[in-house]
Scaffold this motif. Sequence first.
Motif, short mmCIF file in Angstrom:
data_model
loop_
_atom_site.label_atom_id
_atom_site.label_comp_id
_atom_site.label_asym_id
_atom_site.label_seq_id
_atom_site.Cartn_x
_atom_site.Cartn_y
_atom_site.Cartn_z
N ALA A 203 8.71 7.63 -10.55
CA ALA A 203 9.29 6.68 -11.51
C ALA A 203 8.81 7.00 -12.92
N GLU A 204 7.51 7.26 -13.07
CA GLU A 204 6.99 7.59 -14.39
C GLU A 204 7.56 8.92 -14.89
N PRO B 182 0.62 0.47 -10.46
CA PRO B 182 -0.29 0.86 -11.54
C PRO B 182 0.18 0.35 -12.91
N ASP B 183 -0.80 0.06 -13.75
CA ASP B 183 -0.48 -0.38 -15.11
C ASP B 183 0.33 0.66 -15.87
N SER B 184 0.10 1.94 -15.56
CA SER B 184 0.81 2.99 -16.27
C SER B 184 2.31 2.94 -16.00
N LEU B 185 2.71 2.40 -14.84
CA LEU B 185 4.14 2.23 -14.55
C LEU B 185 4.67 0.93 -15.12
N THR B 186 3.96 -0.16 -14.90
CA THR B 186 4.47 -1.45 -15.36
C THR B 186 4.39 -1.58 -16.89
N ALA B 187 3.73 -0.63 -17.56
CA ALA B 187 3.75 -0.61 -19.02
C ALA B 187 5.14 -0.21 -19.54
N HIS B 188 5.97 0.36 -18.69
CA HIS B 188 7.32 0.75 -19.09
C HIS B 188 8.25 -0.47 -18.95
N THR C 95 0.83 -1.21 0.00
CA THR C 95 0.00 0.00 0.00
C THR C 95 0.86 1.26 0.00
N LYS C 96 1.88 1.28 0.85
CA LYS C 96 2.71 2.48 0.99
C LYS C 96 3.43 2.85 -0.30
N LEU C 97 3.97 1.84 -0.99
CA LEU C 97 4.77 2.15 -2.18
C LEU C 97 3.94 2.78 -3.29
N LEU C 98 2.63 2.56 -3.27
CA LEU C 98 1.77 3.19 -4.28
C LEU C 98 1.84 4.71 -4.20
N GLN C 99 2.09 5.24 -2.99
CA GLN C 99 2.17 6.68 -2.81
C GLN C 99 3.58 7.21 -3.06
N ARG C 100 4.56 6.31 -3.16
CA ARG C 100 5.95 6.74 -3.12
C ARG C 100 6.74 6.46 -4.39
N ILE C 101 6.33 5.45 -5.14
CA ILE C 101 7.14 5.00 -6.28
C ILE C 101 6.58 5.43 -7.64
N PRO C 102 5.30 5.17 -7.96
CA PRO C 102 4.84 5.32 -9.36
C PRO C 102 5.05 6.70 -9.97
N GLY D 99 13.15 10.06 -20.10
CA GLY D 99 14.23 9.30 -20.73
C GLY D 99 15.25 8.73 -19.77
N ARG D 100 14.92 8.73 -18.45
CA ARG D 100 15.86 8.21 -17.46
C ARG D 100 15.27 7.00 -16.74
#
Length: 501
Positions: A383-384, A454-460, A373-380, A390-391
Amino acid sequence: MRPLTRETTPPAALIGASAPLETGIVHLGLGNFHRAHAAVYTAQALAAEFGDWGIAGFANASRRVVDPLTAQDHRYSILQLSEHGAQAGVVDVHRSAAVLADDQSAFIAALVRPQHRILTLTISETGYSRSSRTGRLDLDEPAITADLADPQHPVSAVGLMALGLARRAEHGEPFTVLSCDNLQSAGHATRAVVTEFLEASGADADVLSYVESRVAFPNAMVDRIVPATTPATTDEVSALLGVIDACPVRAEDFSMWVLEDEFAGGRPAWDRAGAIMSDEVERYEVVKLRLLNGSHSLIAYLGGLDGQSTIPDAWRQPFIRDAVLAGIRTDYLPSIALPQGLDVDAYVESLTHRWANSALGDRTARVGSDGSTKLLQRIPAPAEHALKSGRVPHQLALTTAAWICAISPPAGFTPGSIADEMQDAARHRMVEATRGARGPRAHAIAVLNAGFLPDSLTAHAAFVDRVAELVDVIVRHGVRAAASDALRSSTSGSTVREEVR
């Protein structure tokens, strides 16, 4: 030595002033954080400007705090720990304490009472029943499904709020719902899930209109490290105050609260107690959620996998300090629009002292719990931001990889006893998602494809590939080797194009 009560409280130890007998605030979640944060601000606000703002508190299910708090006339102590030593004080701001699971009707009645004008929440990120994929109300969550089938007898926090507001709409007195959890745009998020629940449950137009026009959901940023109470806490309080407290709280000496000043029915003078009233709450939230909380997660997972039992122990490891500071510099700060006037260098410097606070001794396993739960607020989002620029966000990939290895380790990998202590409601789902995965890379990819981010992150593909690669390094060569690998890549200026295979 006598138990802590109204009669035995040393006058000099009282924080703020005694609260009035009347209550204006209902609080859900009587854990340590509430009692070390909003309750303290409220006590101090009442000392500055008296008002009917006592707190009617509800624990979710446990009597662990309710029973001793009741026996102590609703007073308790805070043991404030810093590198300069320990101080203790007594808070007297709660006027009742009950357990939600024992009597949900009492909680609903408290929400409906016209004199009550604010509901504050510390129910953790999981309590808002939001989908990790969409950020909207998770209609497939069992508690939400059950509540929608019988909205007059809810069990979820969202269902309970919805019912209370629906009944409050009958007299129409203005009300405020104030989230005090680590949830980005917490006010907006809370309004959204409550409204979505009411709509899905078939609430009538008058109720929806009341919630839209007469109920405020201000955003807020909360910040204070509050580790678990230990048996030694009572002994330390006894030595300092001369009384026995059965429900003390430990906390660091730092505290911060940033609020939108949007309260439908008034509020305590929290600004006079040190809270910051700002129209840039969301910027403060992002700074805290990423620089403090995101880095805290990285410290916890690297530390847990390295056998470090406390956050200060982990922070003392050079490889962890290097990883965290690189993450702040290369992954987090480029994604943040800073609030006006914030000295970010001074803020980061303050974080290093907070993580090094050995007197506080915050446990690695506590900070690493509930990562799904916590990483949803901290990573996506950061990262996106990096990926679209481009990084590759190597330290965010390392955080994700270390979380996977700590909570749902690949076959044949033993994360150690500290990681084993970390609690995560999604552990079983992670195990199911990775069943049959062959090798560390396939294991990591299975987790990332199972909807925990989220799918928007794992799509990368570049992010997924980098996480899988670092999981493989952790399993085959250890967490220090993975951190070294990520650090080299962070400082090399590698791009998404170079990382995609």
